[in-house]
Write an enzyme that holds these catalytic residues in place. Structure first.
Site, PDB file in Angstrom:
ATOM      1  N   GLU A 103      -4.522  79.629  -4.322  1.00 37.20           N
ATOM      2  CA  GLU A 103      -3.776  80.513  -5.217  1.00 37.20           C
ATOM      3  C   GLU A 103      -3.115  79.704  -6.341  1.00 37.20           C
ATOM      4  O   GLU A 103      -2.840  80.227  -7.417  1.00 37.20           O
ATOM      5  CB  GLU A 103      -2.715  81.252  -4.395  1.00 37.20           C
ATOM      6  CG  GLU A 103      -2.148  82.470  -5.070  1.00 37.20           C
ATOM      7  CD  GLU A 103      -0.709  82.249  -5.512  1.00 37.20           C
ATOM      8  OE1 GLU A 103      -0.312  82.849  -6.521  1.00 37.20           O
ATOM      9  OE2 GLU A 103      -0.005  81.460  -4.861  1.00 37.20           O
ATOM     10  N   GLU A 104      -2.889  78.443  -6.090  1.00 33.28           N
ATOM     11  CA  GLU A 104      -2.238  77.580  -7.071  1.00 33.28           C
ATOM     12  C   GLU A 104      -3.219  76.993  -8.088  1.00 33.28           C
ATOM     13  O   GLU A 104      -2.818  76.244  -8.962  1.00 33.28           O
ATOM     14  CB  GLU A 104      -1.507  76.426  -6.362  1.00 33.28           C
ATOM     15  CG  GLU A 104      -0.384  76.887  -5.431  1.00 33.28           C
ATOM     16  CD  GLU A 104       0.738  77.617  -6.181  1.00 33.28           C
ATOM     17  OE1 GLU A 104       0.938  77.355  -7.368  1.00 33.28           O
ATOM     18  OE2 GLU A 104       1.384  78.474  -5.554  1.00 33.28           O
ATOM     19  N   ASP A 155       3.144  81.641 -12.812  1.00 37.64           N
ATOM     20  CA  ASP A 155       4.405  81.323 -12.135  1.00 37.64           C
ATOM     21  C   ASP A 155       4.666  79.823 -12.269  1.00 37.64           C
ATOM     22  O   ASP A 155       3.745  79.021 -12.110  1.00 37.64           O
ATOM     23  CB  ASP A 155       4.342  81.631 -10.624  1.00 37.64           C
ATOM     24  CG  ASP A 155       3.847  83.029 -10.328  1.00 37.64           C
ATOM     25  OD1 ASP A 155       4.246  83.941 -11.059  1.00 37.64           O
ATOM     26  OD2 ASP A 155       3.065  83.190  -9.364  1.00 37.64           O
ATOM     27  N   LEU A 190       1.922  78.181  -0.159  1.00 37.21           N
ATOM     28  CA  LEU A 190       3.311  78.514   0.171  1.00 37.21           C
ATOM     29  C   LEU A 190       3.722  79.781  -0.568  1.00 37.21           C
ATOM     30  O   LEU A 190       4.228  79.714  -1.689  1.00 37.21           O
ATOM     31  CB  LEU A 190       4.233  77.346  -0.189  1.00 37.21           C
ATOM     32  CG  LEU A 190       5.424  77.213   0.743  1.00 37.21           C
ATOM     33  CD1 LEU A 190       4.998  76.915   2.166  1.00 37.21           C
ATOM     34  CD2 LEU A 190       6.358  76.139   0.246  1.00 37.21           C
ATOM     35  N   ASP A 191       3.484  80.910   0.069  1.00 35.09           N
ATOM     36  CA  ASP A 191       3.826  82.187  -0.551  1.00 35.09           C
ATOM     37  C   ASP A 191       5.339  82.422  -0.440  1.00 35.09           C
ATOM     38  O   ASP A 191       5.950  82.073   0.569  1.00 35.09           O
ATOM     39  CB  ASP A 191       3.064  83.316   0.159  1.00 35.09           C
ATOM     40  CG  ASP A 191       3.278  84.632  -0.533  1.00 35.09           C
ATOM     41  OD1 ASP A 191       2.762  84.792  -1.650  1.00 35.09           O
ATOM     42  OD2 ASP A 191       3.986  85.495   0.020  1.00 35.09           O
ATOM     43  N   GLU A 247      -3.924  86.901  -0.347  1.00 37.51           N
ATOM     44  CA  GLU A 247      -2.818  87.596   0.323  1.00 37.51           C
ATOM     45  C   GLU A 247      -3.265  88.891   0.988  1.00 37.51           C
ATOM     46  O   GLU A 247      -3.026  89.113   2.180  1.00 37.51           O
ATOM     47  CB  GLU A 247      -1.709  87.900  -0.703  1.00 37.51           C
ATOM     48  CG  GLU A 247      -1.086  86.643  -1.297  1.00 37.51           C
ATOM     49  CD  GLU A 247      -0.192  86.898  -2.500  1.00 37.51           C
ATOM     50  OE1 GLU A 247      -0.507  87.773  -3.338  1.00 37.51           O
ATOM     51  OE2 GLU A 247       0.829  86.204  -2.637  1.00 37.51           O
ATOM     52  N   ASP A 301       5.312  73.755  -3.743  1.00 41.73           N
ATOM     53  CA  ASP A 301       4.013  74.459  -3.854  1.00 41.73           C
ATOM     54  C   ASP A 301       2.901  73.435  -4.037  1.00 41.73           C
ATOM     55  O   ASP A 301       1.852  73.500  -3.397  1.00 41.73           O
ATOM     56  CB  ASP A 301       3.967  75.352  -5.109  1.00 41.73           C
ATOM     57  CG  ASP A 301       4.838  76.584  -5.003  1.00 41.73           C
ATOM     58  OD1 ASP A 301       4.922  77.146  -3.904  1.00 41.73           O
ATOM     59  OD2 ASP A 301       5.423  76.980  -6.039  1.00 41.73           O
ATOM     60  N   ASP A 309      -3.166  80.629   0.139  1.00 43.04           N
ATOM     61  CA  ASP A 309      -1.922  80.536  -0.631  1.00 43.04           C
ATOM     62  C   ASP A 309      -1.066  79.527   0.124  1.00 43.04           C
ATOM     63  O   ASP A 309      -0.568  79.815   1.205  1.00 43.04           O
ATOM     64  CB  ASP A 309      -1.247  81.923  -0.675  1.00 43.04           C
ATOM     65  CG  ASP A 309      -0.036  81.928  -1.583  1.00 43.04           C
ATOM     66  OD1 ASP A 309       0.408  80.835  -1.977  1.00 43.04           O
ATOM     67  OD2 ASP A 309       0.476  83.020  -1.888  1.00 43.04           O
TER      68      ASP A 309
HETATM   69  P1  AFP Z   1       6.713  84.649  -5.281  1.00 40.01           P
HETATM   70  O1  AFP Z   1       5.665  83.710  -4.768  1.00 40.01           O
HETATM   71  O2  AFP Z   1       6.798  84.677  -6.762  1.00 40.01           O
HETATM   72  O3  AFP Z   1       8.021  84.454  -4.611  1.00 40.01           O
HETATM   73  O4  AFP Z   1       6.204  86.108  -4.910  1.00 40.01           O
HETATM   74  C1  AFP Z   1       6.194  86.499  -3.565  1.00 40.01           C
HETATM   75  C2  AFP Z   1       5.302  87.670  -3.415  1.00 40.01           C
HETATM   76  O5  AFP Z   1       4.062  87.348  -3.949  1.00 40.01           O
HETATM   77  C3  AFP Z   1       5.144  88.157  -1.991  1.00 40.01           C
HETATM   78  O6  AFP Z   1       5.375  87.182  -1.045  1.00 40.01           O
HETATM   79  C4  AFP Z   1       6.107  89.325  -1.891  1.00 40.01           C
HETATM   80  O7  AFP Z   1       5.700  90.300  -0.980  1.00 40.01           O
HETATM   81  C5  AFP Z   1       6.123  89.860  -3.287  1.00 40.01           C
HETATM   82  O8  AFP Z   1       5.839  88.760  -4.135  1.00 40.01           O
HETATM   83  C6  AFP Z   1       7.468  90.435  -3.636  1.00 40.01           C
HETATM   84  O9  AFP Z   1       7.456  90.930  -4.921  1.00 40.01           O
HETATM   85  P2  AFP Z   1       8.643  91.861  -5.492  1.00 40.01           P
HETATM   86  O10 AFP Z   1       9.843  90.982  -5.603  1.00 40.01           O
HETATM   87  O11 AFP Z   1       8.135  92.323  -6.820  1.00 40.01           O
HETATM   88  O12 AFP Z   1       8.859  93.017  -4.536  1.00 40.01           O
END
Ligand code: AFP
Length: 281
Positions: A64-65, A35, A85-86, A226, A41, A83
């Site tokens: 995670e980074e 990503d 900043l998820d 996560e 982040d 993680d």
């Molecule tokens: P990002 O960090 O790329 O925004 O992903 C967020 C995540 O890891 C988590 O927070 C969500 O539950 C999941 O992805 C959502 O994924 P989808 O868009 O595939 O449903």
């Protein structure tokens, strides 16, 4: 352990200040999952690592980074996977994001997780701590986290939070989701794991699913950063977390960035998942 919770509080106050600066831009780096990282982040990661490195009880950390484990204090007792900043993809649209911390002993795996903390950065900042079989929520006010309530799931809820895209779901998973909607469940899904799971917890229950999909057989969400921390939160809150067949806290980890399909929810919904999935192993 008190030192670790205090360190997370301090880091969260700092991260909130960085979020408030309003920089939503991308960096030129990619993390180990491929990503593109936001500047946010990276800045959050730096804050957490710096604060954790000053806590003698922390033996090692993994973000995670980052690609690998960072050893901190030889005599430390705890390992932390986090993680910073998820939900980075939600930053540009100003939806809630969150930090997730799994606290482990001995080894980074499901059997050794002993505590979990997550922090939601929304209109308010809230921290949820799962330790010693209880789940407690705190709210940030004037740079201090104040206890608000114990968190407990009902046996059954009303929310159905469905991860990934229908295009990539197995037919039986699609049927499970549709059957739940036909039974009156409400769709609530922002695409941020922290606020989506926080909502289910505070509204008493329901189901969050991120299944195996045709493009990602092992799901998307990462075990150490996560899935295991939230599994502990949900179990301590009286609900459950499974990979479709067994508790996620029985899933094996072979690499720090391993992912797993996962379902979090109150007991009725988790039973329903297991019932449907048992015929599709
Ligand atoms: P990002 O960090 O790329 O925004 O992903 C967020 C995540 O890891 C988590 O927070 C969500 O539950 C999941 O992805 C959502 O994924 P989808 O868009 O595939 O449903």
């Amino acid at each position: 352990m008190k030192d670790i919770i205090k360190a997370i509080e301090t880091a969260s106050v700092e991260i909130k200040k960085i979020i408030d600066l309003g920089d939503t831009s991308k960096s030129e780096n990619e993390n180990s999952t491929g990503d593109t990282q936001l500047k946010l982040d990276i800045a959050s990661d730096v804050v957490i690592e710096k604060i954790f490195s000053e806590i003698p009880s922390i033996k090692a950390i993994v973000s995670e980074e980052q690609d690998s484990i960072v050893n901190l204090h030889e005599d430390g007792e705890y390992l932390i996977a986090y993680d910073p900043l998820d939900g980075s993809s939600l930053v540009d649209v100003n939806l809630s994001v969150g930090s997730i911390y799994g606290i482990y002993k001995n080894e980074f795996n499901a059997q050794n997780i002993i505590g979990a903390v997550y922090v939601v950065f929304g209109p308010r900042v809230e921290m949820v701590v799962a330790l010693d079989n209880s789940v407690k929520m705190y709210r940030l006010y004037e740079n201090k986290f104040n206890f608000i309530q114990d968190v407990k799931l009902n046996e059954k809820g009303k929310i159905n939070a469905t991860g990934s895209t229908q295009m990539n779901w197995a037919p039986f998973h699609k049927k499970l989701v549709n059957d739940m909607f036909n039974d009156g469940y409400y769709l609530r899904y922002s695409g941020g794991m922290v606020p989506d799971l926080h909502q289910i917890l505070l509204k008493g229950g329901g189901l969050f699913s991120y299944p195996a999909t045709t493009d990602k057989q092992k799901g998307k969400l990462r075990q150490l950063f996560e899935v295991f921390p939230f599994a502990l939160v949900y179990e301590f809150a009286g609900g459950g977390a499974v990979d479709g067949f067994k508790r996620v806290l029985e899933v094996e980890t072979t690499h720090i960035h391993d992912t797993t399909p996962c379902f979090f929810g109150s007991n009725e919904e988790i039973k329903r998942v297991l019932e449907v999935y048992k015929n599709h192993g």
